[in-house]
Design a protein around this motif. Structure first.
Motif, mmCIF file in Angstrom:
data_model
loop_
_atom_site.group_PDB
_atom_site.id
_atom_site.type_symbol
_atom_site.label_atom_id
_atom_site.label_comp_id
_atom_site.label_asym_id
_atom_site.label_seq_id
_atom_site.Cartn_x
_atom_site.Cartn_y
_atom_site.Cartn_z
ATOM 1 N N PRO A 1 0.750 -0.947 0.386
ATOM 2 C CA PRO A 1 0.223 -0.023 -0.108
ATOM 3 C C PRO A 1 0.878 1.456 -0.277
ATOM 4 O O PRO A 1 1.409 1.546 0.630
ATOM 5 C CB PRO A 1 -0.583 0.066 1.724
ATOM 6 C CG PRO A 1 -0.350 -1.878 1.576
ATOM 7 C CD PRO A 1 0.401 -2.163 1.144
ATOM 8 N N LEU A 2 0.104 1.883 -0.924
ATOM 9 C CA LEU A 2 1.163 3.585 -0.687
ATOM 10 C C LEU A 2 1.908 4.301 0.437
ATOM 11 O O LEU A 2 2.071 4.702 0.610
ATOM 12 C CB LEU A 2 0.947 4.480 -2.417
ATOM 13 C CG LEU A 2 1.334 5.285 -2.150
ATOM 14 C CD1 LEU A 2 3.282 5.445 -2.593
ATOM 15 C CD2 LEU A 2 0.563 6.305 -3.299
ATOM 16 N N ARG B 1 -2.401 7.461 1.574
ATOM 17 C CA ARG B 1 -3.930 7.952 3.302
ATOM 18 C C ARG B 1 -5.155 8.301 2.374
ATOM 19 O O ARG B 1 -6.479 8.761 3.298
ATOM 20 C CB ARG B 1 -3.028 8.482 4.193
ATOM 21 C CG ARG B 1 -1.631 7.386 4.552
ATOM 22 C CD ARG B 1 -1.002 7.723 5.494
ATOM 23 N NE ARG B 1 0.575 7.427 5.375
ATOM 24 C CZ ARG B 1 1.641 8.102 5.521
ATOM 25 N NH1 ARG B 1 1.311 9.459 5.663
ATOM 26 N NH2 ARG B 1 2.459 7.134 5.656
ATOM 27 N N GLU B 2 -4.820 8.939 0.984
ATOM 28 C CA GLU B 2 -6.011 9.455 0.720
ATOM 29 C C GLU B 2 -6.284 9.122 -0.978
ATOM 30 O O GLU B 2 -5.645 8.060 -1.324
ATOM 31 C CB GLU B 2 -5.836 10.966 0.424
ATOM 32 C CG GLU B 2 -5.508 12.303 1.491
ATOM 33 C CD GLU B 2 -6.439 11.954 2.451
ATOM 34 O OE1 GLU B 2 -7.423 11.955 1.836
ATOM 35 O OE2 GLU B 2 -5.753 12.954 3.490
ATOM 36 N N PRO B 3 -8.391 9.072 -1.052
ATOM 37 C CA PRO B 3 -7.967 8.250 -2.130
ATOM 38 C C PRO B 3 -7.804 9.192 -3.178
ATOM 39 O O PRO B 3 -6.980 10.667 -3.623
ATOM 40 C CB PRO B 3 -10.054 9.270 -2.547
ATOM 41 C CG PRO B 3 -9.638 9.519 -1.282
ATOM 42 C CD PRO B 3 -8.509 9.558 -0.157
ATOM 43 N N PRO C 1 -10.265 -0.110 -2.585
ATOM 44 C CA PRO C 1 -10.828 1.304 -2.766
ATOM 45 C C PRO C 1 -10.435 2.246 -2.615
ATOM 46 O O PRO C 1 -11.360 3.520 -2.800
ATOM 47 C CB PRO C 1 -12.214 1.256 -1.479
ATOM 48 C CG PRO C 1 -11.229 -0.676 -0.691
ATOM 49 C CD PRO C 1 -9.942 -0.735 -1.481
ATOM 50 N N ARG C 2 -9.219 3.076 -2.931
ATOM 51 C CA ARG C 2 -9.182 4.337 -3.020
ATOM 52 C C ARG C 2 -8.750 4.485 -4.442
ATOM 53 O O ARG C 2 -8.951 5.230 -5.069
ATOM 54 C CB ARG C 2 -7.478 4.492 -2.487
ATOM 55 C CG ARG C 2 -7.159 3.862 -1.433
ATOM 56 C CD ARG C 2 -5.325 4.039 -1.248
ATOM 57 N NE ARG C 2 -4.651 5.364 -1.503
ATOM 58 C CZ ARG C 2 -4.555 5.460 -2.812
ATOM 59 N NH1 ARG C 2 -3.797 4.149 -2.755
ATOM 60 N NH2 ARG C 2 -4.007 6.357 -3.145
ATOM 61 N N PHE C 3 -9.148 3.528 -5.124
ATOM 62 C CA PHE C 3 -9.266 4.041 -6.935
ATOM 63 C C PHE C 3 -10.708 3.832 -7.600
ATOM 64 O O PHE C 3 -11.795 3.782 -6.752
ATOM 65 C CB PHE C 3 -8.393 2.225 -7.568
ATOM 66 C CG PHE C 3 -7.093 2.967 -7.580
ATOM 67 C CD1 PHE C 3 -5.913 3.561 -7.742
ATOM 68 C CD2 PHE C 3 -6.119 1.934 -6.443
ATOM 69 C CE1 PHE C 3 -4.894 4.398 -6.976
ATOM 70 C CE2 PHE C 3 -5.093 2.111 -6.069
ATOM 71 C CZ PHE C 3 -3.956 2.867 -6.144
ATOM 72 N N SER C 4 -11.024 4.726 -8.572
ATOM 73 C CA SER C 4 -12.026 4.856 -9.022
ATOM 74 C C SER C 4 -12.003 3.702 -10.343
ATOM 75 O O SER C 4 -13.541 4.148 -10.170
ATOM 76 C CB SER C 4 -12.504 6.377 -8.746
ATOM 77 O OG SER C 4 -11.522 6.953 -10.097
ATOM 78 N N ARG C 5 -11.722 3.213 -10.355
ATOM 79 C CA ARG C 5 -11.752 2.513 -12.198
ATOM 80 C C ARG C 5 -10.795 1.699 -12.014
ATOM 81 O O ARG C 5 -9.504 1.445 -12.018
ATOM 82 C CB ARG C 5 -11.179 3.675 -13.193
ATOM 83 C CG ARG C 5 -12.171 4.745 -13.753
ATOM 84 C CD ARG C 5 -11.303 5.331 -14.476
ATOM 85 N NE ARG C 5 -11.919 4.240 -16.311
ATOM 86 C CZ ARG C 5 -10.951 4.499 -17.258
ATOM 87 N NH1 ARG C 5 -10.791 5.723 -17.225
ATOM 88 N NH2 ARG C 5 -11.493 3.995 -18.264
ATOM 89 N N VAL C 6 -11.583 0.910 -10.973
ATOM 90 C CA VAL C 6 -10.327 -0.902 -10.185
ATOM 91 C C VAL C 6 -11.261 -2.021 -10.514
ATOM 92 O O VAL C 6 -12.327 -2.164 -10.433
ATOM 93 C CB VAL C 6 -10.099 -0.393 -9.255
ATOM 94 C CG1 VAL C 6 -11.023 -0.223 -7.986
ATOM 95 C CG2 VAL C 6 -9.065 -0.868 -8.413
ATOM 96 N N SER C 7 -10.117 -3.139 -11.369
ATOM 97 C CA SER C 7 -10.938 -3.932 -11.191
ATOM 98 C C SER C 7 -9.781 -5.111 -9.960
ATOM 99 O O SER C 7 -8.484 -4.638 -10.105
ATOM 100 C CB SER C 7 -10.890 -4.487 -12.679
ATOM 101 O OG SER C 7 -9.978 -4.937 -13.531
#
Length: 263
Positions: A125-126, A197-199, A227-233
């Motif tokens: 995780p970043l 630690r942010e979207p 959950p941090r990404f809006s377009r994720v698979s």
């Protein structure tokens, strides 16, 4: 056997390159790993017509414990390689495994419209990785085992099916680096970067690859990273542990190719 071209940027960042046409796929390696570790996966992609660059991370030489500065410096090395390659302006997909995932995400945020997609393979995780004190101490002790042979033995414990052949590949892909460089990169992925630690602000599609890894588990990645990404698979490569790019390179290359074709 396919040969990778050994290249170096004007500022001294080494990378391995193969293929010459098509969108550029740029690979970022993880902790105690190297550009060599990506070769088994990248070969299959080059055979399908992709242009690949495997970045070899240099020590950042930041002040001790400054994890965000170290990650920014590692990301800058990835960008340096991209800037060096003709045709990169036509689009780039960044691919990172373990700590290389955090580095790839940090680099992706600097690419703007050139970013076609981001692939995170068992990513650190970043924002950092919370470790019990005794586990961190074990990692610190391992960082002091600087030979490829010793490092590979440690890494073998994170694989799904340890074998002599796998140990050979892990040894080939484990660099001999200074204790200072190993500790710098260790603390970078443990403590992370505030941006994680942010979207995420990335608008490009993101693929998260999970395995049977017990360290960066599927449950953790789905709850912390995804959950941090809006377009994720999310896709899975089974029968592999942490080093899926070395354990199951053909299966991983197939997942990456499907994603790159889609973006």
């Amino acid at each position: 056997m396919m040969k990778f071209r050994e290249q170096i940027t004007a500022s001294g960042v080494s990378y391995l390159e193969a293929g010459e046409t098509g969108p550029l796929l740029v690979f970022s390696h993880g902790y105690r790993d190297s550009a060599k570790g990506w070769e088994w996966t990248a070969r299959g992609l080059v055979e399908q017509g992709w242009h690949v660059a495997l970045v070899q991370r240099n020590e950042a030489a930041t002040s001790a414990g400054d994890s965000s500065a170290a990650l920014d410096a590692y990301a800058a090395q990835v960008i340096d390689v991209i800037d060096e390659i003709d045709g990169a302006e036509d689009g780039v997909v960044l691919i990172g495994q373990s700590m290389g995932g955090a580095v790839a995400e940090a680099a992706a945020s600097k690419l703007g419209a050139a970013l076609r997609g981001l692939v995170l393979v068992n990513p650190a995780p970043l924002g950092g990785t919370s470790l019990p004190e005794e586990v961190l101490e074990q990692f610190i002790a391992g960082a002091k085992l600087t030979s490829p042979e010793a490092g590979a033995q440690v890494k073998l414990g994170l694989t799904a099916h340890p074998s002599d052949d796998l140990l050979v590949r892990l040894t080939e892909s484990t660099p001999e680096e200074s204790v200072e460089a190993a500790l710098e990169s260790l603390l970078a992925w443990v403590h992370g970067h505030p941006a994680g630690r942010e979207p995420s602000t990335l608008s490009a599609p993101v693929l998260v690859v999970v395995t049977d890894d017990q360290f960066f588990s599927e449950e953790m990645l789905r709850s912390v990273v995804v959950p941090r990404f809006s377009r994720v698979s999310v896709v899975a490569v089974r029968d592999a542990g942490h080093f899926v790019h070395i354990e199951q390179p053909a299966a991983l290359a197939s997942r990456i190719q499907e994603f790159v074709n889609s973006v």
